[in-house]
Design a protein around this motif. Structure first.
Motif, mmCIF file in Angstrom:
data_model
loop_
_atom_site.group_PDB
_atom_site.id
_atom_site.type_symbol
_atom_site.label_atom_id
_atom_site.label_comp_id
_atom_site.label_asym_id
_atom_site.label_seq_id
_atom_site.Cartn_x
_atom_site.Cartn_y
_atom_site.Cartn_z
ATOM 1 N N PHE A 180 0.822 -1.211 0.000
ATOM 2 C CA PHE A 180 0.000 0.000 0.000
ATOM 3 C C PHE A 180 0.856 1.261 0.000
ATOM 4 C CE2 PHE A 180 -2.296 3.335 2.340
ATOM 5 C CZ PHE A 180 -3.373 3.490 1.497
ATOM 6 N N ASN A 181 1.954 1.272 0.767
ATOM 7 C CA ASN A 181 2.796 2.472 0.855
ATOM 8 C C ASN A 181 3.412 2.822 -0.496
ATOM 9 O OD1 ASN A 181 2.309 2.821 3.615
ATOM 10 N ND2 ASN A 181 3.960 1.409 4.187
ATOM 11 N N SER A 182 3.861 1.793 -1.231
ATOM 12 C CA SER A 182 4.436 2.054 -2.560
ATOM 13 C C SER A 182 3.380 2.604 -3.500
ATOM 14 C CB SER A 182 5.016 0.751 -3.139
ATOM 15 O OG SER A 182 6.060 0.274 -2.342
ATOM 16 N N ILE A 183 2.159 2.086 -3.360
ATOM 17 C CA ILE A 183 1.052 2.571 -4.187
ATOM 18 C C ILE A 183 0.809 4.056 -3.943
ATOM 19 C CG2 ILE A 183 -1.449 2.426 -4.542
ATOM 20 C CD1 ILE A 183 -0.128 0.160 -5.864
ATOM 21 N N MET A 184 0.808 4.467 -2.671
ATOM 22 C CA MET A 184 0.553 5.865 -2.332
ATOM 23 C C MET A 184 1.687 6.773 -2.798
ATOM 24 S SD MET A 184 -2.418 5.734 -1.284
ATOM 25 C CE MET A 184 -2.501 7.506 -0.995
ATOM 26 N N GLN A 185 2.910 6.282 -2.780
ATOM 27 C CA GLN A 185 4.029 7.066 -3.312
ATOM 28 C C GLN A 185 3.836 7.332 -4.802
ATOM 29 O OE1 GLN A 185 7.725 5.111 -2.395
ATOM 30 N NE2 GLN A 185 7.437 5.265 -0.173
ATOM 31 N N TYR A 186 3.264 6.353 -5.494
ATOM 32 C CA TYR A 186 3.015 6.528 -6.928
ATOM 33 C C TYR A 186 1.954 7.596 -7.176
ATOM 34 C CZ TYR A 186 2.123 5.474 -11.806
ATOM 35 O OH TYR A 186 1.980 5.568 -13.155
ATOM 36 N N ALA A 187 0.987 7.705 -6.255
ATOM 37 C CA ALA A 187 -0.031 8.747 -6.376
ATOM 38 C C ALA A 187 0.618 10.125 -6.396
ATOM 39 C CB ALA A 187 -1.031 8.645 -5.220
ATOM 40 N N GLU A 217 3.697 10.735 -7.250
ATOM 41 C CA GLU A 217 4.565 10.829 -8.430
ATOM 42 C C GLU A 217 3.811 11.303 -9.671
ATOM 43 O OE1 GLU A 217 6.761 7.261 -9.180
ATOM 44 O OE2 GLU A 217 7.060 7.764 -11.295
ATOM 45 N N ILE A 218 2.562 10.858 -9.811
ATOM 46 C CA ILE A 218 1.801 11.248 -11.006
ATOM 47 C C ILE A 218 0.893 12.445 -10.758
ATOM 48 C CG2 ILE A 218 1.857 8.897 -11.915
ATOM 49 C CD1 ILE A 218 -1.049 8.584 -11.014
ATOM 50 N N GLY A 219 0.895 12.952 -9.512
ATOM 51 C CA GLY A 219 0.109 14.143 -9.202
ATOM 52 C C GLY A 219 -1.357 13.876 -8.978
ATOM 53 N N ALA A 220 -1.709 12.687 -8.457
ATOM 54 C CA ALA A 220 -3.100 12.348 -8.190
ATOM 55 C C ALA A 220 -3.479 12.749 -6.770
ATOM 56 C CB ALA A 220 -3.336 10.852 -8.382
ATOM 57 N N ASN A 221 -4.760 12.993 -6.515
ATOM 58 C CA ASN A 221 -5.265 13.318 -5.187
ATOM 59 C C ASN A 221 -5.124 12.095 -4.283
ATOM 60 O OD1 ASN A 221 -7.527 13.307 -3.083
ATOM 61 N ND2 ASN A 221 -7.585 15.439 -3.811
ATOM 62 N N ARG A 222 -4.378 12.225 -3.168
ATOM 63 C CA ARG A 222 -4.071 11.077 -2.309
ATOM 64 C C ARG A 222 -5.332 10.449 -1.703
ATOM 65 N NH1 ARG A 222 1.083 10.134 -0.422
ATOM 66 N NH2 ARG A 222 0.230 9.296 1.526
ATOM 67 N N LYS A 223 -6.281 11.292 -1.282
ATOM 68 C CA LYS A 223 -7.474 10.766 -0.646
ATOM 69 C C LYS A 223 -8.312 9.952 -1.634
ATOM 70 C CE LYS A 223 -11.654 12.126 1.833
ATOM 71 N NZ LYS A 223 -12.470 13.253 2.349
ATOM 72 N N ILE A 224 -8.541 10.537 -2.809
ATOM 73 C CA ILE A 224 -9.312 9.823 -3.839
ATOM 74 C C ILE A 224 -8.579 8.559 -4.281
ATOM 75 C CG2 ILE A 224 -10.238 9.983 -6.181
ATOM 76 C CD1 ILE A 224 -10.670 12.960 -5.716
ATOM 77 N N PHE A 225 -7.251 8.673 -4.401
ATOM 78 C CA PHE A 225 -6.421 7.542 -4.812
ATOM 79 C C PHE A 225 -6.561 6.396 -3.807
ATOM 80 C CE2 PHE A 225 -2.894 6.391 -7.650
ATOM 81 C CZ PHE A 225 -2.405 5.268 -7.008
ATOM 82 N N ALA A 226 -6.486 6.714 -2.486
ATOM 83 C CA ALA A 226 -6.565 5.687 -1.448
ATOM 84 C C ALA A 226 -7.935 5.032 -1.426
ATOM 85 C CB ALA A 226 -6.241 6.301 -0.082
ATOM 86 N N GLU A 227 -8.992 5.842 -1.579
ATOM 87 C CA GLU A 227 -10.346 5.295 -1.581
ATOM 88 C C GLU A 227 -10.559 4.356 -2.775
ATOM 89 O OE1 GLU A 227 -12.627 9.108 0.517
ATOM 90 O OE2 GLU A 227 -12.748 8.774 -1.648
#
Length: 431
Positions: A130-137, A139-149
């Motif tokens: 999960f942590n690596s996934i959030m780092q990628y968010a 990196e590409i400039g995605a909203n972290r909250k929406i990305f996690a949900e």
């Protein structure tokens, strides 16, 4: 997959596009069915990763978050191209380059040319971090909250189960590669008949072509060419017609197509002649009985000849032997039925064996029921897995079936209840 194609066809293969040889709506239906059956996302792309079909079951994380960013979309296309590249050993299974979810892919080929990738995936398993996934968010400039949900909505699937689905995908891709090759042959035949038809029309319409030149063109064409008068009697035919009707030109002139047709086919021809007399050019198929009493299938392209008074005085025709094409059509039909069988009965064991009773294909689901890995069953005799009593039942059935085939009869399908040994040595009853 088809990997040994003649060099003479390589240039033609290089020009082939996936959408030119497949019905995209049918392919989309098969893709949607596969994705829905196995709970994975799926898409078919060109070798460079650009989509051909619409996405099936794409998760919100990939479709609405990652692919909505410029960098995320670029990474997705790059990842699709890598995962779908040609691999003769099986499906490629790896984490995608754009989010770290698990994907798999198999190539679809004609000869030595890859024309498409079939991709599945967008699942997470016990190895997903999960942590690596959030780092990628970030990196590409995605909203972290929406990305996690969105990430929490991604379906979970064990590595072992995903591998089985990927193996089935590889088998499907092989079938599509075989179908692509057969479709290519059919398109080539259709193109040839269209060229022949156009040559015939051009020869009729160009007044500057004299009689000798016209005769040379007609004699050089591989299809049967001829002219029938308003009584539907052949007034001339070319040499190629001799091979089709299995007689010489002298015998054909003065005859009619009706002389080679049974009652049912004669009625079909009559309906086409009615159209022709109204000035309608038509293409149709007939079953003929040749001079040597052989049954053949032909495709007729007829162009009516109308005089200056508007009266029908005959027709020019091109006749092509499509007996082999009919066989290809039947092969394609069997192939499509196999797709449906695999997709709709994936929990059952699907198998094929050669005439000696040796397995040449068995679905991965054999592991769930009998405990064997599919590769351990290939090339085994089917009787090796049966109890003594069931071996006798199966052998009797197949011997009776072979005798029917040898005597020219079509055997009927039959359900057999057989006792099979599992990998642990215990027998179970199967149908």
């Amino acid at each position: 997959m088809i990997t040994n194609e003649k060099t003479s066809n390589s240039q033609e293969q290089d020009k082939i596009n996936f959408i030119e040889i497949f019905d995209i709506e049918e392919i989309q239906r098969l893709q949607d069915l596969f994705a829905d059956t196995h709970g994975v996302a799926s898409i078919i792309t060109y070798p460079d990763g650009k989509p051909i079909t619409k996405p099936s079951n794409f998760c919100r994380l990939c479709n609405d978050v990652i692919r909505k960013t410029e960098k995320g979309m670029a990474n997705c296309i790059k990842s699709d191209a890598e995962i779908g590249c040609y691999n003769p050993k099986g499906a490629i299974i790896k984490k995608c380059l754009s989010g770290g979810l698990w994907d798999a892919g198999a190539s679809i080929n004609i000869g030595n040319k890859q024309i498409a990738n079939w991709l599945i995936g967008q699942v997470r398993n016990e190895e997903t971090d999960f942590n690596s996934i959030m780092q990628y968010a970030d990196e590409i400039g995605a909203n972290r909250k929406i990305f996690a949900e969105a990430y929490k909505e991604v379906p979970e699937m064990s590595s072992e189960k995903f591998k089985k689905v990927a193996n089935l995908l590889y088998a499907f891709a092989n079938e599509l590669s075989d179908k692509a090759y057969k479709n290519l042959l059919l398109k080539k035949q259709i193109k040839e008949i269209e060229i022949t038809k156009q040559e015939l029309i051009n020869a009729k319409e160009k007044a500057e072509i004299n009689e000798i030149e016209t005769a040379l063109i007609v004699e050089s064409i591989a299809e049967g060419i001829g002219f029938v008068n308003k009584e539907e009697v052949f007034e001339f035919v070319n040499s190629a017609s001799e091979n089709i009707f299995e007689t010489n030109k002298g015998e054909l002139v003065g005859k009619s197509l009706y002389d080679f047709l049974d009652i049912e086919e004669s009625l079909k021809l009559k309906s086409q002649i009615l159209n022709r007399k109204q000035g309608i050019t038509s293409t149709y198929e007939l079953k003929i009985i040749t001079y040597k009493n052989n049954i053949k299938y032909i495709q007729v392209s007829a162009t009516p000849k109308i005089n200056n008074s508007g009266e029908y005085i005959g027709a020019y025709g091109a006749v092509r032997d499509i007996t082999n094409q009919k066989k290809y059509d039947e092969a394609l039909k069997v192939s499509e039925e196999k797709y449906r069988l695999l997709a709709e009965n994936v929990t059952d064991i699907i198998w094929t064996m050669d005439i000696n009773g040796k397995y040449i294909y068995i679905s991965p689901s054999v592991y769930n029921i009998l405990g064997y890995k599919a590769e351990s069953i290939i090339n085994k005799q089917f009787v090796e897995l049966l109890t003594e009593e069931s071996t006798s039942i199966a052998k009797n059935y197949f011997e009776e079936t072979l005798e029917l085939i040898k005597s020219g009869h079509k055997p009927e399908s039959k359900n057999l209840t057989l006792e099979i040994f599992k990998s642990d040595g215990n027998p179970i009853w199967t149908e």
